[in-house]
Design a protein around this motif. Structure first.
Motif, PDB file in Angstrom:
ATOM      1  N   UNK A  46      51.401 -33.585  57.729  1.00  0.00           N
ATOM      2  CA  UNK A  46      52.478 -33.320  58.686  1.00  0.00           C
ATOM      3  C   UNK A  46      53.310 -32.122  58.249  1.00  0.00           C
ATOM      4  N   UNK A  47      53.478 -32.000  56.936  1.00  0.00           N
ATOM      5  CA  UNK A  47      54.346 -30.936  56.399  1.00  0.00           C
ATOM      6  C   UNK A  47      53.810 -29.549  56.734  1.00  0.00           C
ATOM      7  N   UNK A  48      52.492 -29.383  56.635  1.00  0.00           N
ATOM      8  CA  UNK A  48      51.918 -28.045  56.811  1.00  0.00           C
ATOM      9  C   UNK A  48      52.292 -27.425  58.162  1.00  0.00           C
ATOM     10  N   UNK A  49      52.010 -28.104  59.305  1.00  0.00           N
ATOM     11  CA  UNK A  49      52.394 -27.474  60.584  1.00  0.00           C
ATOM     12  C   UNK A  49      53.906 -27.357  60.768  1.00  0.00           C
ATOM     13  N   UNK A  50      54.671 -28.317  60.234  1.00  0.00           N
ATOM     14  CA  UNK A  50      56.133 -28.260  60.407  1.00  0.00           C
ATOM     15  C   UNK A  50      56.693 -27.044  59.659  1.00  0.00           C
ATOM     16  N   UNK A  51      56.225 -26.832  58.420  1.00  0.00           N
ATOM     17  CA  UNK A  51      56.679 -25.685  57.630  1.00  0.00           C
ATOM     18  C   UNK A  51      56.355 -24.388  58.365  1.00  0.00           C
ATOM     19  N   UNK A  52      55.147 -24.322  58.919  1.00  0.00           N
ATOM     20  CA  UNK A  52      54.731 -23.139  59.652  1.00  0.00           C
ATOM     21  C   UNK A  52      55.621 -22.924  60.881  1.00  0.00           C
ATOM     22  N   UNK A  53      55.876 -24.017  61.620  1.00  0.00           N
ATOM     23  CA  UNK A  53      56.732 -23.920  62.819  1.00  0.00           C
ATOM     24  C   UNK A  53      58.114 -23.383  62.473  1.00  0.00           C
ATOM     25  N   UNK A  54      58.703 -23.918  61.412  1.00  0.00           N
ATOM     26  CA  UNK A  54      60.044 -23.478  61.009  1.00  0.00           C
ATOM     27  C   UNK A  54      60.012 -22.006  60.588  1.00  0.00           C
ATOM     28  N   UNK A  55      59.000 -21.638  59.820  1.00  0.00           N
ATOM     29  CA  UNK A  55      58.873 -20.254  59.360  1.00  0.00           C
ATOM     30  C   UNK A  55      58.816 -19.261  60.516  1.00  0.00           C
ATOM     31  N   UNK A  56      57.948 -19.569  61.489  1.00  0.00           N
ATOM     32  CA  UNK A  56      57.803 -18.643  62.625  1.00  0.00           C
ATOM     33  C   UNK A  56      59.053 -18.632  63.494  1.00  0.00           C
ATOM     34  N   UNK A  57      59.682 -19.795  63.655  1.00  0.00           N
ATOM     35  CA  UNK A  57      60.922 -19.847  64.451  1.00  0.00           C
ATOM     36  C   UNK A  57      61.976 -18.954  63.809  1.00  0.00           C
ATOM     37  N   UNK A  58      62.132 -19.096  62.503  1.00  0.00           N
ATOM     38  CA  UNK A  58      63.156 -18.309  61.795  1.00  0.00           C
ATOM     39  C   UNK A  58      62.866 -16.816  61.898  1.00  0.00           C
ATOM     40  N   UNK A  59      61.592 -16.447  61.726  1.00  0.00           N
ATOM     41  CA  UNK A  59      61.230 -15.025  61.797  1.00  0.00           C
ATOM     42  C   UNK A  59      61.520 -14.468  63.192  1.00  0.00           C
ATOM     43  N   UNK A  60      61.213 -15.281  64.227  1.00  0.00           N
ATOM     44  CA  UNK A  60      61.504 -14.848  65.596  1.00  0.00           C
ATOM     45  C   UNK A  60      63.007 -14.642  65.785  1.00  0.00           C
TER      46      UNK A  60
END
Ligand code: ADP
Length: 255
Positions: A46-60
């Motif tokens: 579960x952590x892997x996609x959540x970490x990715x989602x947060x990362x991309x959201x922040x970068x956007x």
């Protein structure tokens, strides 16, 4: 001497009790370990996609959103992450539903209708790869079962046959009832070598992590299949050769 014997017998009995107890403890510990492993695997998955989602959201939010092309590319990745989470959650729910389904009533299902419905649900994926799917069996045949356990067996086997087949191949689903139900799902896909065949029914086991994750799999599909079949008192066998294809055979007894 009778007393000595008596004490010996008691000692023997006590030792046996201790033996029996330690055996039970091993089983309890094994179960605990399996549950701990499952929880830690789930957390990691579960952590892997959540970490990715947060990362991309922040970068956007940090400014990448000002470039439309970057935004589209990031959103596509984020959609994949979200779908991955959805698939994981659905499979985890399915695993726990299986436990409750044990008490379900036994009901007749039309085999052709059910299998055809599943195949229809994957029409888009099938067409994208130009796969031919055939269902062989008496269209009027019914089978009395606990649908909540039977459905995921058929669904996951058909889904895998579609996911792990390259373009233009055939998938053949066959069913027949004698004193048992025999259901086979055969593909001409990538196949599975014999070492992996031993392990594919384990929770979260994937043959090729990168490829199989790409295909949208959670690594739980065949675990759900196996656990559902066990609850119905049946068995499953796999015959497979890398590069040739796989045939999964499910045998279920009358309930
Ligand atoms: P997943 O969600 O990754 O598909 P499964 O538990 O359904 O997980 O299957 C475990 C692994 O077994 C898959 O990752 C894949 O490597 C392999 N596998 C399952 N079905 C097939 C098939 N029909 N052909 C080739 N490989 C398969």
């Amino acid at each position: 001497s009778e007393r000595v014997l008596d004490i010996d017998a008691r000692l023997f009995n006590e030792q046996r009790q201790i033996l029996v107890m330690s055996y039970d403890m091993t089983q309890v510990r094994q179960l605990e370990k399996m549950q701990q492993d499952f929880v830690s695997n789930v957390s990691h998955e579960l952590k892997t996609p959540v970490t990715s989602l947060i990362g991309f959201t922040e970068t956007l939010l940090d400014g990448a959103k000002d470039d439309p092309e970057t935004t589209t590319a990031f959103l596509q990745i984020m959609e994949k992450d979200a779908k991955r989470l959805q698939a994981l959650i659905q499979d985890i729910i399915q695993l726990s539903k299986g436990q409750q389904a044990l008490d379900d009533p036994v009901q007749p299902v039309f085999l052709y209708e059910l299998l055809n419905q599943i195949a229809e649900n994957y029409a888009t994926q099938r067409k994208a790869k130009d796969l031919t799917l055939t269902i062989n069996g008496d269209p009027d045949l019914t089978w009395s079962t606990k649908v909540a356990l039977f459905y995921p067996i058929a669904k996951n086997l058909i889904e895998n046959a579609i996911k792990y087949s390259p373009e233009g191949k055939k998938i053949t689903i066959t069913y027949a009832v004698t004193d048992v139900l025999t259901l086979t799902v055969a593909d001409e896909g990538f196949g599975i070598d014999s070492d992996d065949q031993q392990r594919i029914f384990e929770r979260f086991y994937r043959v090729d992590k990168a490829r199989d994750r790409q295909s949208g799999g959670t690594g739980l599909g065949l675990a759900i299949v196996k656990e559902s079949i066990e609850k119905l008192g049946g068995k499953i066998e796999v015959q497979s050769h890398p590069g040739v294809g796989s045939t999964f055979t499910v045998i279920l007894p009358v309930l």
